[in-house]
Design an enzyme around this catalytic site. Sequence first.
Site, PDB file in Angstrom:
ATOM      1  CB  CYS A   1     -22.054  35.493  27.378  1.00 46.07           C
ATOM      2  SG  CYS A   1     -23.389  35.998  26.092  1.00 46.07           S
TER       3      CYS A   1
ATOM      4  N   GLY B   1     -24.723  30.388  30.045  1.00 49.04           N
ATOM      5  CA  GLY B   1     -25.195  30.447  28.491  1.00 49.04           C
ATOM      6  C   GLY B   1     -25.127  29.014  27.878  1.00 49.04           C
TER       7      GLY B   1
ATOM      8  CG  ASN C   1     -21.050  38.624  30.698  1.00 49.67           C
ATOM      9  OD1 ASN C   1     -20.623  38.584  31.670  1.00 49.67           O
ATOM     10  ND2 ASN C   1     -22.222  38.592  30.009  1.00 49.67           N
ATOM     11  N   GLY C   2     -22.065  41.135  28.101  1.00 47.28           N
ATOM     12  CA  GLY C   2     -22.697  42.437  28.549  1.00 47.28           C
ATOM     13  C   GLY C   2     -23.248  42.908  27.512  1.00 47.28           C
TER      14      GLY C   2
ATOM     15  CB  CYS D   1     -24.183  42.996  37.926  1.00 45.44           C
ATOM     16  SG  CYS D   1     -25.768  42.109  37.929  1.00 45.44           S
TER      17      CYS D   1
ATOM     18  CE1 TYR E   1     -31.449  31.617  38.578  1.00 39.77           C
ATOM     19  CE2 TYR E   1     -30.271  32.822  36.946  1.00 39.77           C
ATOM     20  CZ  TYR E   1     -31.056  32.001  37.583  1.00 39.77           C
ATOM     21  OH  TYR E   1     -31.569  30.916  36.298  1.00 39.77           O
TER      22      TYR E   1
ATOM     23  CB  SER F   1     -29.946  29.316  42.162  1.00 38.38           C
ATOM     24  OG  SER F   1     -31.306  29.393  41.898  1.00 38.38           O
TER      25      SER F   1
ATOM     26  CG  ASP G   1     -36.927  31.159  43.710  1.00 41.75           C
ATOM     27  OD1 ASP G   1     -35.852  30.780  43.493  1.00 41.75           O
ATOM     28  OD2 ASP G   1     -37.861  31.473  42.722  1.00 41.75           O
ATOM     29  CG  ASP G   2     -32.703  32.613  42.777  1.00 45.50           C
ATOM     30  OD1 ASP G   2     -33.011  33.491  42.063  1.00 45.50           O
ATOM     31  OD2 ASP G   2     -32.880  31.193  42.576  1.00 45.50           O
TER      32      ASP G   2
ATOM     33  CB  CYS H   1     -30.982  44.441  33.349  1.00 43.56           C
ATOM     34  SG  CYS H   1     -29.257  44.278  33.312  1.00 43.56           S
TER      35      CYS H   1
ATOM     36  CB  CYS I   1     -25.168  47.947  39.110  1.00 39.14           C
ATOM     37  SG  CYS I   1     -26.690  48.283  37.947  1.00 39.14           S
TER      38      CYS I   1
ATOM     39  CB  CYS J   1     -32.834  45.401  37.842  1.00 42.64           C
ATOM     40  SG  CYS J   1     -31.717  44.458  38.756  1.00 42.64           S
TER      41      CYS J   1
END
Length: 468
Positions: free
Chosen positions: A7, A34, A108-109, A245, A251, A292, A354-355, A391, A442, A445
Site C-alpha cells: 500500500c 494500491g 503499508n507492510g 526491499c 518495480y 516500468s 521486463d522489470d 514475500c 532485503c 524472495c
Amino acid sequence: MPPREACGVVGVSLQGKGAAPYLFRGLRALQHRGQESAGIATSSHGVMHHQKGMGLVHEIFTQELLDSLRGTTGIGHVRYPTTGATDLENAQPIIVKIRDEDGAIAHNGDIVNFERVRRHLQARGVDLLGNADTEMMAQSIALEFGQTRDIETAIRRACATLVGGYAVVFLVGNRVYGFRDPLGIRPMVFGTVDGGVAVASESVALEMMGGKSIRDVEPGEVLVLEKGQVAHTSKIPNGGETAHCMFEWVYFSRPDSVVDKQPVYDVRYRIGQHLAKESPAEADLVVPVPDSARPQALGFAAGTGIPYAEALIKSRFVERTFILPDQRRREMEVQVKLHPVPGLLKGKRVVLIDDSIVRGTTLREIVQMVRGAGAVRVDVRVGCPPIRAPCYFGIDMKDRRQLVAHNRNESEVASIIGADSVHYLSIPGLVESIGLRAEELCLGCLTGRYPVEVPEERHRFQKSLVEY
Ligand code: SF4
C-alpha cells in the site's frame, strides 16, 4: 487468512491550512501502490473526520467529501488487498480508541509474528475485531499507552514486539506519528510542504503535494509531526542494520521517486546497463515492456548499441497488471492495456526488456503479441534475478507455486513464456545497480533468506506444510 497489503501512506501536519487537499494530492501520487480502496482521516480540535471508499482516489474524493475533512492534520492510505475480502471494511485508515481519544492508523507492510502478538493481546484482555495487521498494531500501541501514558513511547514499545516490514502513519489528536520498521524494509520519507511537514511512502508524493523530500524516515524511527513542524523524533535501536526491499527499486516505486537515497530511475537505468554486460543479445530492436521497464531498456540499448523502440503502446490509464487482485482479470487486462505499433516489429529480432517476472502470465501474453506483430525472434532480458521465494513483508508474492522461476531454470521459463531465450539479472548485478551493499537490502524472495525470522509463515500464509 488476514489481508496483506502493498500500500501507500501519507501524513501531513500544517499550520493554517486544511490537510485534506494535500493528502488527496499525495494519495494520487501513490495510486500505483494500491487501487482497491483509499481513505483519509483528519483531525480538527480533537474531532476526527474520516472518509474512505472503494476505487481510485480521484473517484472517491469529490470536492464535497474533501471539504468535509476538516483540520490541519491528517493521514491517508491507498490499499491493494493481496488476500482477504476486498471490501470497504478493510479500507484504511481505521479508527481506533486510544483511551478516551479517537485515533486513526494506516500502514503499508506485513507483520510476520501476527499470531504471537494476537495471543499476547488476548492474554491481556484485548480482543481483535478483525484479523488485520493494522488493528493489531493499533491495539498493541493502545495497550502500551495504558502503561506509559505517552504515545511515542508506546509506539516504540509496541514496535519492539512486532516483527515484519511496515511503514505506518498514526493520527492522534493534532499529531501525526510516522514510523518505520527497525530494518527499514518498507519505505518512508519525510519532507516539507507549504505550511508544514509531511511523511509519505515515496518522495514523489511530497513533490506532488508541492513540497520536497528532506530525508528518509530512518529505519526504526518514530517521527512526531505537530503544528506544521517536527515536534520530536526517537528511534527503536536496530544496531545500524537495514534490509531495504530491493523490489521498491525494481518495480514498485515510481521511477521519479528516490528510495533510501537511491533515485529509482537511475537504479533502473543501471540495471539495463548491467543486463547488457551480463546477457547481451543479437537483435535489431530493444523494446521495453511499458511503463516500468523503460529505464532498464534504455540502459540495455545504451550498453549494447542496439536501437531502442517503443514498439508496445500502453493505454493511457489501465491499472498495473501485477497489482490487480485477480488472476483472470490480470490476464484479460494485458490485451486491453498493450498494443504493438504496426510495422515496427515485422521481421525484426527483438530483445524484450521486463522489470521482473513474478508469475510469467503477463509476459507470456506480451511475447505472443510481439510474435503476432511479425517479430522473427524474441529474446527476453529481465531486470531482476529470479523470484523464487515468497514475500512476507507486504508484496503480494506469497505462494511458491505461483512463481514461474520456482524450481525452474532460464530455459524452462523461456519455454513457458514462449521466448527464444530468457536471461535474468544476477544478484550481484542488482545489488551494484541499487548502489547499496547486499547486507543493507532485503533479497528474501530471491534467496529464500529473510532479514527476520518468519516464525508463522506456515500458519498465516499456507494451509499446510505439505503445500509449502
Ligand atoms: S522478500 Fe522480496 S519483495 Fe519482500 S520485502 Fe524482501 S525483497 Fe522485498
